[in-house]
Write an enzyme that holds these catalytic residues in place. Sequence first.
Site, PDB file in Angstrom:
ATOM      1  N   ARG A 101       1.916  -7.570  11.947  1.00  0.00           N
ATOM      2  CA  ARG A 101       1.461  -6.242  11.545  1.00  0.00           C
ATOM      3  C   ARG A 101       0.300  -5.786  12.396  1.00  0.00           C
ATOM      4  NH1 ARG A 101      -0.035  -3.654   5.837  1.00  0.00           N
ATOM      5  NH2 ARG A 101      -1.586  -2.211   6.589  1.00  0.00           N
ATOM      6  N   ARG A 110       4.404   0.718   9.634  1.00  0.00           N
ATOM      7  CA  ARG A 110       3.929  -0.664   9.610  1.00  0.00           C
ATOM      8  C   ARG A 110       5.115  -1.617   9.470  1.00  0.00           C
ATOM      9  NH1 ARG A 110       0.450   0.592   5.197  1.00  0.00           N
ATOM     10  NH2 ARG A 110      -0.124   2.276   6.545  1.00  0.00           N
ATOM     11  N   ASP A 113       4.036  -4.389   4.618  1.00  0.00           N
ATOM     12  CA  ASP A 113       2.992  -4.290   3.593  1.00  0.00           C
ATOM     13  C   ASP A 113       3.361  -5.251   2.477  1.00  0.00           C
ATOM     14  OD1 ASP A 113       1.002  -2.419   4.052  1.00  0.00           O
ATOM     15  OD2 ASP A 113       2.113  -0.761   3.180  1.00  0.00           O
ATOM     16  N   ASP A 115       1.730  -6.047  -1.140  1.00  0.00           N
ATOM     17  CA  ASP A 115       0.667  -5.617  -2.059  1.00  0.00           C
ATOM     18  C   ASP A 115       0.820  -6.279  -3.419  1.00  0.00           C
ATOM     19  OD1 ASP A 115      -0.465  -3.772  -0.248  1.00  0.00           O
ATOM     20  OD2 ASP A 115       0.969  -2.223  -0.832  1.00  0.00           O
TER      21      ASP A 115
HETATM   22  N1  ROI Z   1       5.971   5.388   2.000  1.00  0.00           N
HETATM   23  C1  ROI Z   1       7.042   4.778   1.530  1.00  0.00           C
HETATM   24  N2  ROI Z   1       8.141   5.493   1.252  1.00  0.00           N
HETATM   25  N3  ROI Z   1       7.070   3.445   1.297  1.00  0.00           N
HETATM   26  C2  ROI Z   1       5.994   2.659   1.545  1.00  0.00           C
HETATM   27  O1  ROI Z   1       6.026   1.436   1.333  1.00  0.00           O
HETATM   28  C3  ROI Z   1       4.826   3.272   2.047  1.00  0.00           C
HETATM   29  N4  ROI Z   1       3.693   2.554   2.304  1.00  0.00           N
HETATM   30  C4  ROI Z   1       2.595   3.123   2.753  1.00  0.00           C
HETATM   31  C5  ROI Z   1       2.507   4.603   3.017  1.00  0.00           C
HETATM   32  C6  ROI Z   1       2.162   4.806   4.486  1.00  0.00           C
HETATM   33  C7  ROI Z   1       1.421   5.200   2.145  1.00  0.00           C
HETATM   34  N5  ROI Z   1       3.746   5.303   2.748  1.00  0.00           N
HETATM   35  C8  ROI Z   1       4.850   4.668   2.266  1.00  0.00           C
HETATM   36  O2  ROI Z   1       1.515   2.380   2.950  1.00  0.00           O
END
Ligand code: ROI
Length: 178
Positions: A101, A110, A113, A115
């Site tokens: 990443r 990215r 992620d 989380d």
């Molecule tokens: N938008 C979508 N559809 N899915 C995500 O996981 C996601 N993650 C983010 C941001 C850039 C806010 N937008 C996203 O971090």
Amino acid sequence: MSATTSKHTASDSVWTICYIGLGSNLSNAMGTPTEHVQRAVQALAAHPHIQNVAASSLYQSVPMGPQDQPDFINAAVRIETTLSPIALLDYCQLLEQQAARVRERRWGERSLDVDILLYGDAQINEPRLTVPHSGLHERNFVLLPLKELGAVAQIEGQALSAHPLANDWQGIKRFEQT
Ligand code: ROI
């Protein structure tokens, strides 16, 4: 995972049910978005202090944030863990690093992620970690996979299953592999 293959033993400390959100919209040398997400699920299941891993379907969602980026692949994972919240966060961030990443622009594309969405019923407000995840209640790409996993939580004072966004399929669909 059946009781006999469970990593739980009587001497272990408490196993806490947690929900993790996964998202990717960038291919790189380590793989495609789908591969990044699937590899993260496998890596969670392989951790010695994580057991009974259940992953949602994969979802394809339009980006929240700048629109000139690819759609995201999103999923949620239910785990049980003896890791502390910060130890779990460290592992999530390791998985992001393993997907190579890089941070480009704010709310931009990215490779991965990872989380922590919910950690038992803990409320955590620390510099590195906010749980429940701060964006959770305004993101149907998080709420829909959570609901699929049967997560039971109060989100902004409302049962997750009754939350309008957890029932809103606008901009999101189940991802069918071709
Ligand atoms: N938008 C979508 N559809 N899915 C995500 O996981 C996601 N993650 C983010 C941001 C850039 C806010 N937008 C996203 O971090």
